[in-house]
Enzyme design. Structure first.
Site, PDB file in Angstrom:
ATOM      1  N   PRO A   2      25.351  50.816  84.883  1.00 19.70           N
ATOM      2  CA  PRO A   2      26.408  51.784  84.626  1.00 19.70           C
ATOM      3  C   PRO A   2      25.942  53.222  84.497  1.00 19.70           C
ATOM      4  CG  PRO A   2      25.707  50.789  82.593  1.00 19.70           C
ATOM      5  CD  PRO A   2      24.741  50.351  83.652  1.00 19.70           C
ATOM      6  N   GLU A   3      26.822  54.127  84.861  1.00 20.87           N
ATOM      7  CA  GLU A   3      26.668  55.525  84.461  1.00 20.87           C
ATOM      8  C   GLU A   3      27.710  55.772  83.366  1.00 20.87           C
ATOM      9  OE1 GLU A   3      26.134  58.365  87.656  1.00 20.87           O
ATOM     10  OE2 GLU A   3      25.296  56.847  88.972  1.00 20.87           O
ATOM     11  N   LYS A  52      25.247  57.326  78.021  1.00 21.58           N
ATOM     12  CA  LYS A  52      25.215  55.925  78.423  1.00 21.58           C
ATOM     13  C   LYS A  52      25.044  54.994  77.233  1.00 21.58           C
ATOM     14  CE  LYS A  52      23.339  57.588  82.761  1.00 21.58           C
ATOM     15  NZ  LYS A  52      22.108  57.924  83.487  1.00 21.58           N
ATOM     16  N   ARG A 285      13.826  58.038  91.041  1.00 21.87           N
ATOM     17  CA  ARG A 285      14.936  57.300  91.645  1.00 21.87           C
ATOM     18  C   ARG A 285      15.199  57.826  93.050  1.00 21.87           C
ATOM     19  NH1 ARG A 285      18.029  55.306  87.669  1.00 21.87           N
ATOM     20  NH2 ARG A 285      18.669  53.845  89.269  1.00 21.87           N
TER      21      ARG A 285
END
Length: 301
Positions: A2-3, A52, A285
């Site tokens: 999730p973000e 988050k 990333r």
DNA sequence: GCCTTATGCTCAC
DNA sequence: TGAGCCTAAGGCT
């Protein structure tokens, strides 16, 4: 995976389902969560979300902190409690709404969003139980520890924060803006998809040093992020393309392959200019960008 | 079935 | 900068 949009979505759903109610909590003894007994049968006051991070406030300095990390996720259901299927599953359920001792219910992962038409969707107030698996962290925090978290995190577009601190933190640094966007002390809740898509929508090169990006551009990115992330809360799907930019011009829920401008579209033509989308690791990333729409010279002093 | 990949983050070097 | 955490899906064979 999730973000911030999903985290805030869970907070809203779990508030509707459990806040103000006596909540049952359990976890297998083999799990890393040893403190379920401290929360079991206690009144859940509210559920917080920042960036988050989730915080289930049981009062008396007991906040269940949950961070889903890369793999963590929730399953939710009505009626009967789903059977435990693994060692690390932690369950919360509404003491009044779930009867135990009946036939085990079937846990249908994401059943409530399995189709875009909403088939199987559970209204949040109807959710009777949730099952958590694979979180990076699930532990009881004090208010002091939560305060430390808030101190560390940057502003959160989904918590009504203003862009000022976001702008300041970026313009003070020579680090590429594409790396800063992933830094939770710069902006809380933005992750790898929103990083790539917000930069594209601003036509900003990810490689531009933070100090070279105009404050007006950063403020515009912040303003853009708010409705985009709110939309991602509704349907648990991140859509960043405008209908006019989609090959099919389809309005509403877009096809899977035209939901994003650049994220995971490396090797494919840019939806706007046809240039091949590139990818490169930045801040650990995979970053995706259009070298033409987001040319470095687009970043003005 | 096996391999790769993934919306995250921390820690050691 | 890279390993490690830990789970599931998707694309191969």
């Amino acid at each position: 995976m999730p973000e911030g949009n999903e985290i805030h979505r869970w907070a809203a759903r779990h508030t509707a389902a459990f806040a103000g109610k006596k909540v049952r909590v359990d976890a297998p003894t083999s799990s890393r969560f040893e403190d379920a007994d401290r929360l079991d049968n206690k009144l859940l006051l509210n559920v917080r979300a920042v960036g988050k991070h989730l915080g289930y406030n049981f009062g008396k300095d007991r906040i269940l902190h949950v961070h889903l990390g890369m793999y963590g996720d929730f399953t939710e259901g009505t009626g009967e409690l789903a059977p435990e299927k693994g060692a690390l599953r932690i369950r919360l359920w509404n003491a009044a709404a779930v009867k135990l001792g009946t036939q085990p219910g079937e846990s249908k992962r994401h059943a409530w969003y399995s189709n875009d038409d909403g088939t199987g969707h559970i209204a949040p107030e109807k959710v009777a139980w949730v099952e958590l698996r694979g979180p990076t962290d699930c532990s009881i925090w004090t208010e002091a520890k939560w305060a430390t978290l808030l101190e560390r995190l940057g502003p959160d577009p989904l918590n009504g924060d203003k862009p000022l601190r976001f702008v300041e933190k970026i313009t003070k640094r020579k680090t590429p803006v594409g790396a800063l966007m992933m830094d939770q002390t710069v902006a809380a809740g933005i992750g790898n998809i929103y990083r790539a898509e917000l930069l594209f929508r601003a036509r900003l090169s990810p490689f531009a040093a933070g100090s070279t990006v105009p404050a007006t551009t950063l403020a515009a990115i912040w303003k853009d992020a708010i409705p985009l992330m709110k939309a991602g809360m509704v349907d648990r799907r991140i859509v960043t393309t405008k209908p006019k930019d989609r090959p099919t011009k389809k309005t509403g829920a877009p096809l899977k392959e035209e939901a994003h401008y650049v994220y995971r579209r490396h090797g494919k033509p840019c939806l706007l200019c046809g240039t091949t989308i590139l990818t490169k690791i930045m801040a650990g990333r995979n970053l995706f960008w259009c070298p033409s729409c987001q040319a470095a010279e687009n970043a003005k002093d």
